[in-house]
Design a protein around this motif. Structure first.
Motif, PDB file in Angstrom:
ATOM      1  N   TYR A  24     -34.487  47.519 -45.236  1.00 41.74           N
ATOM      2  CA  TYR A  24     -33.440  47.669 -46.248  1.00 41.74           C
ATOM      3  C   TYR A  24     -32.370  46.572 -46.161  1.00 41.74           C
ATOM      4  O   TYR A  24     -31.559  46.422 -47.066  1.00 41.74           O
ATOM      5  CB  TYR A  24     -32.745  49.032 -46.120  1.00 41.74           C
ATOM      6  CG  TYR A  24     -33.614  50.183 -46.549  1.00 41.74           C
ATOM      7  CD1 TYR A  24     -33.744  50.516 -47.898  1.00 41.74           C
ATOM      8  CD2 TYR A  24     -34.316  50.936 -45.620  1.00 41.74           C
ATOM      9  CE1 TYR A  24     -34.538  51.577 -48.295  1.00 41.74           C
ATOM     10  CE2 TYR A  24     -35.114  51.992 -46.015  1.00 41.74           C
ATOM     11  CZ  TYR A  24     -35.223  52.303 -47.345  1.00 41.74           C
ATOM     12  OH  TYR A  24     -36.017  53.352 -47.745  1.00 41.74           O
ATOM     13  N   GLU A  25     -32.358  45.810 -45.083  1.00 45.44           N
ATOM     14  CA  GLU A  25     -31.259  44.881 -44.838  1.00 45.44           C
ATOM     15  C   GLU A  25     -31.009  43.915 -45.994  1.00 45.44           C
ATOM     16  O   GLU A  25     -29.868  43.732 -46.421  1.00 45.44           O
ATOM     17  CB  GLU A  25     -31.476  44.090 -43.550  1.00 45.44           C
ATOM     18  CG  GLU A  25     -30.297  43.184 -43.252  1.00 45.44           C
ATOM     19  CD  GLU A  25     -30.396  42.480 -41.916  1.00 45.44           C
ATOM     20  OE1 GLU A  25     -29.370  41.914 -41.505  1.00 45.44           O
ATOM     21  OE2 GLU A  25     -31.477  42.471 -41.292  1.00 45.44           O
ATOM     22  N   ALA A  26     -32.052  43.287 -46.509  1.00 47.38           N
ATOM     23  CA  ALA A  26     -31.861  42.317 -47.594  1.00 47.38           C
ATOM     24  C   ALA A  26     -31.213  42.972 -48.819  1.00 47.38           C
ATOM     25  O   ALA A  26     -30.401  42.358 -49.505  1.00 47.38           O
ATOM     26  CB  ALA A  26     -33.192  41.683 -47.977  1.00 47.38           C
ATOM     27  N   TRP A  27     -31.556  44.223 -49.079  1.00 47.14           N
ATOM     28  CA  TRP A  27     -30.964  44.951 -50.208  1.00 47.14           C
ATOM     29  C   TRP A  27     -29.516  45.321 -49.903  1.00 47.14           C
ATOM     30  O   TRP A  27     -28.651  45.234 -50.770  1.00 47.14           O
ATOM     31  CB  TRP A  27     -31.771  46.208 -50.511  1.00 47.14           C
ATOM     32  CG  TRP A  27     -33.084  45.909 -51.147  1.00 47.14           C
ATOM     33  CD1 TRP A  27     -34.298  45.786 -50.524  1.00 47.14           C
ATOM     34  CD2 TRP A  27     -33.328  45.671 -52.533  1.00 47.14           C
ATOM     35  NE1 TRP A  27     -35.262  45.480 -51.447  1.00 47.14           N
ATOM     36  CE2 TRP A  27     -34.705  45.414 -52.688  1.00 47.14           C
ATOM     37  CE3 TRP A  27     -32.514  45.658 -53.663  1.00 47.14           C
ATOM     38  CZ2 TRP A  27     -35.275  45.143 -53.924  1.00 47.14           C
ATOM     39  CZ3 TRP A  27     -33.085  45.391 -54.898  1.00 47.14           C
ATOM     40  CH2 TRP A  27     -34.457  45.133 -55.018  1.00 47.14           C
ATOM     41  N   LEU A  28     -29.253  45.736 -48.691  1.00 48.57           N
ATOM     42  CA  LEU A  28     -27.918  46.197 -48.321  1.00 48.57           C
ATOM     43  C   LEU A  28     -26.888  45.070 -48.322  1.00 48.57           C
ATOM     44  O   LEU A  28     -25.763  45.264 -48.770  1.00 48.57           O
ATOM     45  CB  LEU A  28     -27.951  46.846 -46.935  1.00 48.57           C
ATOM     46  CG  LEU A  28     -28.635  48.203 -46.851  1.00 48.57           C
ATOM     47  CD1 LEU A  28     -28.960  48.556 -45.410  1.00 48.57           C
ATOM     48  CD2 LEU A  28     -27.755  49.279 -47.469  1.00 48.57           C
ATOM     49  N   ILE A  29     -27.246  43.916 -47.811  1.00 48.98           N
ATOM     50  CA  ILE A  29     -26.245  42.864 -47.619  1.00 48.98           C
ATOM     51  C   ILE A  29     -26.078  41.946 -48.822  1.00 48.98           C
ATOM     52  O   ILE A  29     -25.168  41.120 -48.839  1.00 48.98           O
ATOM     53  CB  ILE A  29     -26.544  42.027 -46.353  1.00 48.98           C
ATOM     54  CG1 ILE A  29     -27.853  41.249 -46.503  1.00 48.98           C
ATOM     55  CG2 ILE A  29     -26.561  42.915 -45.119  1.00 48.98           C
ATOM     56  CD1 ILE A  29     -28.102  40.249 -45.383  1.00 48.98           C
ATOM     57  N   ASP A  30     -26.892  42.071 -49.833  1.00 48.00           N
ATOM     58  CA  ASP A  30     -26.791  41.230 -51.021  1.00 48.00           C
ATOM     59  C   ASP A  30     -25.487  41.544 -51.765  1.00 48.00           C
ATOM     60  O   ASP A  30     -25.262  42.670 -52.186  1.00 48.00           O
ATOM     61  CB  ASP A  30     -27.993  41.472 -51.931  1.00 48.00           C
ATOM     62  CG  ASP A  30     -28.053  40.518 -53.113  1.00 48.00           C
ATOM     63  OD1 ASP A  30     -27.022  39.922 -53.473  1.00 48.00           O
ATOM     64  OD2 ASP A  30     -29.141  40.381 -53.680  1.00 48.00           O
ATOM     65  N   ASN A  31     -24.643  40.531 -51.923  1.00 49.59           N
ATOM     66  CA  ASN A  31     -23.341  40.720 -52.574  1.00 49.59           C
ATOM     67  C   ASN A  31     -23.394  40.640 -54.086  1.00 49.59           C
ATOM     68  O   ASN A  31     -22.399  40.883 -54.752  1.00 49.59           O
ATOM     69  CB  ASN A  31     -22.331  39.679 -52.066  1.00 49.59           C
ATOM     70  CG  ASN A  31     -21.727  40.083 -50.757  1.00 49.59           C
ATOM     71  OD1 ASN A  31     -21.353  41.230 -50.565  1.00 49.59           O
ATOM     72  ND2 ASN A  31     -21.651  39.144 -49.839  1.00 49.59           N
ATOM     73  N   GLY A  32     -24.527  40.276 -54.634  1.00 46.81           N
ATOM     74  CA  GLY A  32     -24.645  40.158 -56.083  1.00 46.81           C
ATOM     75  C   GLY A  32     -24.786  41.512 -56.751  1.00 46.81           C
ATOM     76  O   GLY A  32     -24.675  42.562 -56.119  1.00 46.81           O
ATOM     77  N   SER A  33     -25.073  41.470 -58.022  1.00 45.94           N
ATOM     78  CA  SER A  33     -25.241  42.689 -58.805  1.00 45.94           C
ATOM     79  C   SER A  33     -26.577  43.357 -58.456  1.00 45.94           C
ATOM     80  O   SER A  33     -27.645  42.766 -58.657  1.00 45.94           O
ATOM     81  CB  SER A  33     -25.214  42.346 -60.296  1.00 45.94           C
ATOM     82  OG  SER A  33     -25.652  43.451 -61.060  1.00 45.94           O
ATOM     83  N   LEU A  34     -26.501  44.576 -57.940  1.00 42.99           N
ATOM     84  CA  LEU A  34     -27.720  45.324 -57.643  1.00 42.99           C
ATOM     85  C   LEU A  34     -28.476  45.621 -58.934  1.00 42.99           C
ATOM     86  O   LEU A  34     -29.706  45.552 -58.973  1.00 42.99           O
ATOM     87  CB  LEU A  34     -27.386  46.627 -56.905  1.00 42.99           C
ATOM     88  CG  LEU A  34     -28.572  47.523 -56.555  1.00 42.99           C
ATOM     89  CD1 LEU A  34     -29.552  46.802 -55.626  1.00 42.99           C
ATOM     90  CD2 LEU A  34     -28.087  48.808 -55.913  1.00 42.99           C
ATOM     91  N   THR A  35     -27.757  45.904 -59.999  1.00 44.32           N
ATOM     92  CA  THR A  35     -28.388  46.148 -61.300  1.00 44.32           C
ATOM     93  C   THR A  35     -29.246  44.959 -61.713  1.00 44.32           C
ATOM     94  O   THR A  35     -30.414  45.124 -62.078  1.00 44.32           O
ATOM     95  CB  THR A  35     -27.313  46.417 -62.376  1.00 44.32           C
ATOM     96  OG1 THR A  35     -26.578  47.576 -62.015  1.00 44.32           O
ATOM     97  CG2 THR A  35     -27.940  46.604 -63.746  1.00 44.32           C
ATOM     98  N   LEU A  36     -28.691  43.774 -61.634  1.00 42.61           N
ATOM     99  CA  LEU A  36     -29.424  42.568 -62.025  1.00 42.61           C
ATOM    100  C   LEU A  36     -30.651  42.354 -61.138  1.00 42.61           C
ATOM    101  O   LEU A  36     -31.734  42.029 -61.622  1.00 42.61           O
ATOM    102  CB  LEU A  36     -28.501  41.346 -61.968  1.00 42.61           C
ATOM    103  CG  LEU A  36     -29.080  40.035 -62.453  1.00 42.61           C
ATOM    104  CD1 LEU A  36     -29.563  40.141 -63.902  1.00 42.61           C
ATOM    105  CD2 LEU A  36     -28.038  38.927 -62.327  1.00 42.61           C
TER     106      LEU A  36
END
Length: 182
Positions: A24-36
């Motif tokens: 899950y790390e790559a998903w958790l730490i991404d500061n961009g728009s999760l929606t996008l």
């Protein structure tokens, strides 16, 4: 990091890093728009509203938003769907004072993604992300797990506060196991 003497207070402790979050790390730490990011990953992306009501926020949410514990806020809960499967449970706390001015329409988004609205405005500021491994006794785990056929032993979540013109809202995203399925 503050050490809690009362073990029950540990449920409110969120971390600055997604320690041992593995896949899950790559998903958790991404500061961009999760929606996008989800829209790019899934051919069929949608937002499924689950709840929209005025209620008292969780104790630590109220504290971070500087809300008195007796005050209610608009709580919006949705499932972010990828190819007709729930992949993220999103829980947003919108204090009444934040539902005015530029954000007066946030309480009426329906099946529109909140993230698209937040990231579309360059004046919106975001606090650093914080992370938590939610266990079955946590309220957000219980809300998210209602939408799962199999209940995992924990769920990873992240949260941050978005600000615009002194109005603050908190967004928590709980990552569901189907997100990692190929």
């Amino acid at each position: 990091m503050k050490i809690y003497k009362n073990i029950s207070q540990q449920r409110y402790l969120w971390l600055n890093k997604a320690l041992q979050s593995n896949a899950y790390e790559a998903w958790l730490i991404d500061n961009g728009s999760l929606t996008l990011r989800l829209q790019k990953r899934y051919a069929r992306f949608s937002v499924q509203p689950v709840a929209l009501k005025f209620a008292k926020p969780i104790q630590d949410e109220a504290a971070l938003l500087h809300l008195p514990v007796h005050k209610t806020a608009l709580i919006r809960e949705v499932l972010l769907m990828g190819n007709n499967q729930p992949v993220v449970f999103a829980h947003s706390v919108l204090p009444r004072t934040s539902l005015r001015g530029a954000w007066n329409g946030l309480g009426r988004l329906g099946n529109k993604p909140l993230g698209a609205t937040l990231f579309a405005n360059p004046k919106v500021k975001r606090t650093p992300l914080s992370y938590k491994k939610l266990t079955p006794n946590h309220a957000l785990y219980k809300h998210a797990a209602q939408h799962l056929t199999q209940k995992p032993s924990y769920l990873w979540a992240r949260r941050s506060i978005f600000s615009l013109n002194c109005a603050n809202i908190m967004v928590t995203e709980v990552f569901l196991p189907q997100l990692l399925a190929i």
